[in-house]
Design a protein around this motif. Structure first.
Motif, PDB file in Angstrom:
ATOM      1  N   PRO A  97       0.845  -1.197   0.000  1.00 29.39           N
ATOM      2  CA  PRO A  97       0.000   0.000   0.000  1.00 29.39           C
ATOM      3  C   PRO A  97       0.880   1.246   0.000  1.00 29.39           C
ATOM      4  N   LYS A  98       0.279   2.374  -0.280  1.00 27.59           N
ATOM      5  CA  LYS A  98       0.996   3.639  -0.214  1.00 27.59           C
ATOM      6  C   LYS A  98       1.461   3.899   1.216  1.00 27.59           C
ATOM      7  N   ALA A  99       2.546   4.648   1.341  1.00 26.67           N
ATOM      8  CA  ALA A  99       3.024   5.011   2.678  1.00 26.67           C
ATOM      9  C   ALA A  99       1.941   5.770   3.437  1.00 26.67           C
ATOM     10  N   ALA A 100       1.178   6.607   2.730  1.00 29.02           N
ATOM     11  CA  ALA A 100       0.112   7.374   3.385  1.00 29.02           C
ATOM     12  C   ALA A 100      -0.976   6.447   3.924  1.00 29.02           C
ATOM     13  N   THR A 101      -1.222   5.335   3.226  1.00 31.26           N
ATOM     14  CA  THR A 101      -2.216   4.366   3.683  1.00 31.26           C
ATOM     15  C   THR A 101      -1.728   3.648   4.927  1.00 31.26           C
ATOM     16  N   ARG A 102      -0.468   3.279   4.917  1.00 24.68           N
ATOM     17  CA  ARG A 102       0.120   2.594   6.070  1.00 24.68           C
ATOM     18  C   ARG A 102       0.175   3.547   7.266  1.00 24.68           C
ATOM     19  N   MET A 103       0.436   4.830   6.981  1.00 23.91           N
ATOM     20  CA  MET A 103       0.449   5.823   8.037  1.00 23.91           C
ATOM     21  C   MET A 103      -0.958   6.016   8.601  1.00 23.91           C
ATOM     22  N   PHE A 104      -1.951   5.961   7.734  1.00 31.76           N
ATOM     23  CA  PHE A 104      -3.343   6.094   8.177  1.00 31.76           C
ATOM     24  C   PHE A 104      -3.668   4.995   9.189  1.00 31.76           C
ATOM     25  N   GLN A 105      -3.257   3.777   8.889  1.00 34.22           N
ATOM     26  CA  GLN A 105      -3.506   2.676   9.813  1.00 34.22           C
ATOM     27  C   GLN A 105      -2.710   2.847  11.107  1.00 34.22           C
ATOM     28  N   LEU A 106      -1.451   3.267  10.988  1.00 35.62           N
ATOM     29  CA  LEU A 106      -0.615   3.474  12.161  1.00 35.62           C
ATOM     30  C   LEU A 106      -1.222   4.529  13.085  1.00 35.62           C
ATOM     31  N   LEU A 107      -1.605   5.657  12.509  1.00 36.50           N
ATOM     32  CA  LEU A 107      -2.148   6.734  13.330  1.00 36.50           C
ATOM     33  C   LEU A 107      -3.525   6.352  13.883  1.00 36.50           C
ATOM     34  N   GLY A 108      -4.277   5.569  13.111  1.00 34.85           N
ATOM     35  CA  GLY A 108      -5.555   5.089  13.612  1.00 34.85           C
ATOM     36  C   GLY A 108      -5.395   4.215  14.839  1.00 34.85           C
ATOM     37  N   HIS A 109      -4.369   3.373  14.834  1.00 36.13           N
ATOM     38  CA  HIS A 109      -4.101   2.534  16.008  1.00 36.13           C
ATOM     39  C   HIS A 109      -3.680   3.393  17.192  1.00 36.13           C
ATOM     40  N   LEU A 110      -2.802   4.361  16.918  1.00 38.99           N
ATOM     41  CA  LEU A 110      -2.375   5.259  17.994  1.00 38.99           C
ATOM     42  C   LEU A 110      -3.558   6.018  18.591  1.00 38.99           C
ATOM     43  N   ALA A 111      -4.506   6.390  17.731  1.00 44.69           N
ATOM     44  CA  ALA A 111      -5.638   7.210  18.168  1.00 44.69           C
ATOM     45  C   ALA A 111      -6.545   6.481  19.155  1.00 44.69           C
ATOM     46  N   ILE A 112      -6.542   5.140  19.123  1.00 45.25           N
ATOM     47  CA  ILE A 112      -7.400   4.400  20.055  1.00 45.25           C
ATOM     48  C   ILE A 112      -6.600   3.609  21.081  1.00 45.25           C
ATOM     49  N   LEU A 113      -5.278   3.783  21.078  1.00 50.01           N
ATOM     50  CA  LEU A 113      -4.426   2.980  21.953  1.00 50.01           C
ATOM     51  C   LEU A 113      -4.833   3.112  23.418  1.00 50.01           C
ATOM     52  N   THR A 176      -5.902  18.307   9.097  1.00 45.27           N
ATOM     53  CA  THR A 176      -7.301  18.327   9.534  1.00 45.27           C
ATOM     54  C   THR A 176      -8.108  17.253   8.815  1.00 45.27           C
ATOM     55  N   ASP A 177      -7.885  17.120   7.499  1.00 49.78           N
ATOM     56  CA  ASP A 177      -8.577  16.091   6.721  1.00 49.78           C
ATOM     57  C   ASP A 177      -8.139  14.697   7.161  1.00 49.78           C
ATOM     58  N   PHE A 178      -6.848  14.533   7.428  1.00 48.99           N
ATOM     59  CA  PHE A 178      -6.315  13.232   7.826  1.00 48.99           C
ATOM     60  C   PHE A 178      -6.945  12.773   9.135  1.00 48.99           C
ATOM     61  N   ILE A 179      -6.994  13.668  10.119  1.00 50.53           N
ATOM     62  CA  ILE A 179      -7.592  13.331  11.414  1.00 50.53           C
ATOM     63  C   ILE A 179      -9.088  13.086  11.264  1.00 50.53           C
ATOM     64  N   ALA A 180      -9.746  13.883  10.413  1.00 50.70           N
ATOM     65  CA  ALA A 180     -11.178  13.686  10.181  1.00 50.70           C
ATOM     66  C   ALA A 180     -11.435  12.310   9.564  1.00 50.70           C
ATOM     67  N   ASP A 181     -10.550  11.878   8.676  1.00 54.26           N
ATOM     68  CA  ASP A 181     -10.698  10.553   8.068  1.00 54.26           C
ATOM     69  C   ASP A 181     -10.521   9.446   9.109  1.00 54.26           C
ATOM     70  N   ILE A 182      -9.587   9.627  10.017  1.00 57.67           N
ATOM     71  CA  ILE A 182      -9.394   8.638  11.079  1.00 57.67           C
ATOM     72  C   ILE A 182     -10.633   8.562  11.959  1.00 57.67           C
ATOM     73  N   GLU A 183     -11.175   9.708  12.312  1.00 56.58           N
ATOM     74  CA  GLU A 183     -12.387   9.720  13.141  1.00 56.58           C
ATOM     75  C   GLU A 183     -13.551   9.044  12.420  1.00 56.58           C
ATOM     76  N   LEU A 184     -13.666   9.266  11.106  1.00 56.78           N
ATOM     77  CA  LEU A 184     -14.722   8.619  10.333  1.00 56.78           C
ATOM     78  C   LEU A 184     -14.529   7.108  10.331  1.00 56.78           C
ATOM     79  N   ALA A 185     -13.283   6.659  10.168  1.00 56.15           N
ATOM     80  CA  ALA A 185     -13.001   5.226  10.164  1.00 56.15           C
ATOM     81  C   ALA A 185     -13.319   4.597  11.511  1.00 56.15           C
ATOM     82  N   LEU A 186     -13.032   5.307  12.591  1.00 52.41           N
ATOM     83  CA  LEU A 186     -13.300   4.774  13.925  1.00 52.41           C
ATOM     84  C   LEU A 186     -14.793   4.679  14.203  1.00 52.41           C
TER      85      LEU A 186
END
Length: 222
Positions: A97-113, A176-186
């Motif tokens: 996957p793109k680095a941005a996609t892998r980062m999205f997953q990484l930050l998503g995990h951090l966001a709920i750790l 802002t968009d990146f964090i909003a996307d993480i919140e939407l995914a959660l």
């Protein structure tokens, strides 16, 4: 065609570790709409990321946040190097996957750790709801977001710029968009694919249902 590992110096030839030269089955026979195994490969790489991220970051603690941020930056640096090598070889993310996609997953995990201990406690007790008393106080959660989650995104953007990877900087997008996307995914999971704004989130939501099928086909989902 030969399918080596892009983490090595010989992605399309024999190296110390190499992908199987023989496909065990076709993607179509597993119930997918495509025989493009690059899609399956990207899903499996993202799943491997998920498992490795959990292992490397470890459980949530109320201290050691600086170390957590350094670990996250180190993880992303490896993702970035793989992404850059794929682009240099013109592989167009054939296996990763793109680095941005892998980062999205990484930050998503951090966001709920911070919530995982309470989630595990609920699961162990056979409950679907989380006991609010088992969660950190609101001010601690806010401090964690300010001192870990937001800085990790900034670190990723800085690392991408330092690595002369403008494509990754662009794909990470606006914070802002990146964090909003993480919140939407959660909140919504992959149920609202049209609601995501950034390139990483869009690839993640496209791969998610395929990954679930792959995990079922491999016997890792009920």
């Amino acid at each position: 065609p030969e399918r080596g590992l892009t983490e090595t110096d010989h992605p399309s030839a024999r190296a110390l570790v190499e992908r199987s030269q023989t496909a065990l089955t076709s993607a179509g026979s597993l119930g997918f709409d495509t025989d493009d195994f690059s899609i399956i490969s990207r899903c499996l790489e993202l799943q491997a990321d998920h498992d490795a991220i959990e292992l490397i970051l470890g459980p949530y603690t109320s201290d050691g946040w600086d170390e957590l941020r350094w670990k996250a930056a180190s993880i992303f640096a490896v993702m970035l190097l793989i992404d850059r090598e794929d682009r240099r070889r013109g592989l167009d993310h054939r296996s990763h996957p793109k680095a941005a996609t892998r980062m999205f997953q990484l930050l998503g995990h951090l966001a709920i750790l911070w919530s995982i201990p309470a989630r595990k406690k609920a699961w162990a007790e056979g409950r679907s709801d989380i006991d609010p008393a088992a969660l950190p106080p609101d001010d601690v959660i806010q401090a964690y977001n300010d001192e870990v989650v937001a800085p990790v995104f900034r670190d990723a953007a800085l690392l991408s710029a330092a690595a002369n990877a403008p494509e990754v900087v662009s794909e990470l997008g606006d914070p802002t968009d990146f964090i909003a996307d993480i919140e939407l995914a959660l909140v919504e999971g992959a149920d609202k694919p049209d609601g995501f704004r950034t390139a990483g989130a869009k690839e993640w939501v496209a791969l998610y249902p395929i990954n679930e099928k792959a995990m079922q086909a491999l016997g890792h989902r009920e």
